[in-house]
Design a protein around this motif. Structure first.
Motif, PDB file in Angstrom:
ATOM      1  N   HIS A 151     -18.723  19.387  23.212  1.00 32.05           N
ATOM      2  CA  HIS A 151     -18.699  20.356  22.119  1.00 32.05           C
ATOM      3  C   HIS A 151     -18.166  19.739  20.826  1.00 32.05           C
ATOM      4  CE1 HIS A 151     -20.173  24.106  23.835  1.00 32.05           C
ATOM      5  NE2 HIS A 151     -19.784  23.571  24.987  1.00 32.05           N
ATOM      6  N   LYS A 152     -17.231  18.817  20.932  1.00 35.81           N
ATOM      7  CA  LYS A 152     -16.769  18.106  19.734  1.00 35.81           C
ATOM      8  C   LYS A 152     -17.901  17.256  19.154  1.00 35.81           C
ATOM      9  CE  LYS A 152     -11.834  17.857  20.711  1.00 35.81           C
ATOM     10  NZ  LYS A 152     -10.687  16.974  21.008  1.00 35.81           N
TER      11      LYS A 152
ATOM     12  N   VAL B 221     -23.080  15.765   4.481  1.00 32.13           N
ATOM     13  CA  VAL B 221     -22.176  14.946   3.679  1.00 32.13           C
ATOM     14  C   VAL B 221     -23.016  14.169   2.669  1.00 32.13           C
ATOM     15  CG1 VAL B 221     -20.476  13.079   3.754  1.00 32.13           C
ATOM     16  CG2 VAL B 221     -20.593  14.739   5.625  1.00 32.13           C
ATOM     17  N   ASP B 222     -22.591  14.226   1.425  1.00 30.54           N
ATOM     18  CA  ASP B 222     -23.329  13.518   0.371  1.00 30.54           C
ATOM     19  C   ASP B 222     -23.232  12.009   0.577  1.00 30.54           C
ATOM     20  OD1 ASP B 222     -24.069  15.864  -0.870  1.00 30.54           O
ATOM     21  OD2 ASP B 222     -22.284  15.907  -2.142  1.00 30.54           O
ATOM     22  N   PHE B 223     -24.353  11.345   0.382  1.00 32.84           N
ATOM     23  CA  PHE B 223     -24.436   9.898   0.534  1.00 32.84           C
ATOM     24  C   PHE B 223     -24.549   9.277  -0.846  1.00 32.84           C
ATOM     25  CE2 PHE B 223     -27.205   6.127   0.859  1.00 32.84           C
ATOM     26  CZ  PHE B 223     -26.387   5.335   1.636  1.00 32.84           C
ATOM     27  N   ASP B 224     -23.732   8.269  -1.103  1.00 34.29           N
ATOM     28  CA  ASP B 224     -23.764   7.560  -2.379  1.00 34.29           C
ATOM     29  C   ASP B 224     -24.348   6.175  -2.121  1.00 34.29           C
ATOM     30  OD1 ASP B 224     -23.395   6.353  -4.810  1.00 34.29           O
ATOM     31  OD2 ASP B 224     -21.217   6.529  -4.815  1.00 34.29           O
ATOM     32  N   PRO B 225     -25.577   5.929  -2.510  1.00 31.04           N
ATOM     33  CA  PRO B 225     -26.201   4.626  -2.233  1.00 31.04           C
ATOM     34  C   PRO B 225     -25.510   3.471  -2.961  1.00 31.04           C
ATOM     35  CG  PRO B 225     -27.651   6.014  -3.549  1.00 31.04           C
ATOM     36  CD  PRO B 225     -26.465   6.840  -3.182  1.00 31.04           C
TER      37      PRO B 225
ATOM     38  N   LEU C 111     -22.516  16.433  15.154  1.00 27.94           N
ATOM     39  CA  LEU C 111     -23.956  16.410  14.905  1.00 27.94           C
ATOM     40  C   LEU C 111     -24.380  17.510  13.933  1.00 27.94           C
ATOM     41  CD1 LEU C 111     -25.369  15.601  18.444  1.00 27.94           C
ATOM     42  CD2 LEU C 111     -25.340  14.122  16.429  1.00 27.94           C
ATOM     43  N   LYS C 112     -23.746  18.670  14.026  1.00 25.64           N
ATOM     44  CA  LYS C 112     -24.069  19.756  13.099  1.00 25.64           C
ATOM     45  C   LYS C 112     -23.708  19.369  11.667  1.00 25.64           C
ATOM     46  CE  LYS C 112     -23.702  23.654  16.249  1.00 25.64           C
ATOM     47  NZ  LYS C 112     -22.912  24.839  16.622  1.00 25.64           N
TER      48      LYS C 112
END
Length: 91
Positions: free
Chosen positions: A62-63, A74-78, A68-69
């Motif tokens: 469950h953790k 989360v924002d990704f900064d390339p 996975l949810k």
């Protein structure tokens, strides 16, 4: 001779010992065939061992599902350079 202070520390020590080793007896109505299959499948010697392992695996799963949810939220900064962060000196 015991003083009120020494009784306090004795009680604290007893409390810590009990909390660290507390195992609550619990009565559950579990299908005998189900628990026996779980015990044999998992190679557990006792029903308690099978149930404890199953609960740990349930919690872990469950953790993992919560993680996975969160995937994709989360924002990704390339432009982020994780290698530069590793080289940065820490205080």
């Amino acid at each position: 001779m015991r003083t009120e202070g020494s009784q306090f520390f004795t009680a604290i020590g007893l409390h810590i010992d009990m909390c660290n080793n507390l195992h609550m007896a619990t009565n559950l109505a579990i299908d005998d065939k189900l628990i026996e299959e779980a015990r044999k499948t998992g190679g557990h010697r006792t029903k308690k061992e099978a149930v404890s392992t199953a609960l740990r695996e349930y919690i872990q799963r469950h953790k993992q599902q919560r993680i996975l949810k969160a995937f994709g939220t989360v924002d990704f900064d390339p432009a982020y350079d994780y290698k530069a962060e590793r080289r940065r000196k820490r205080m």
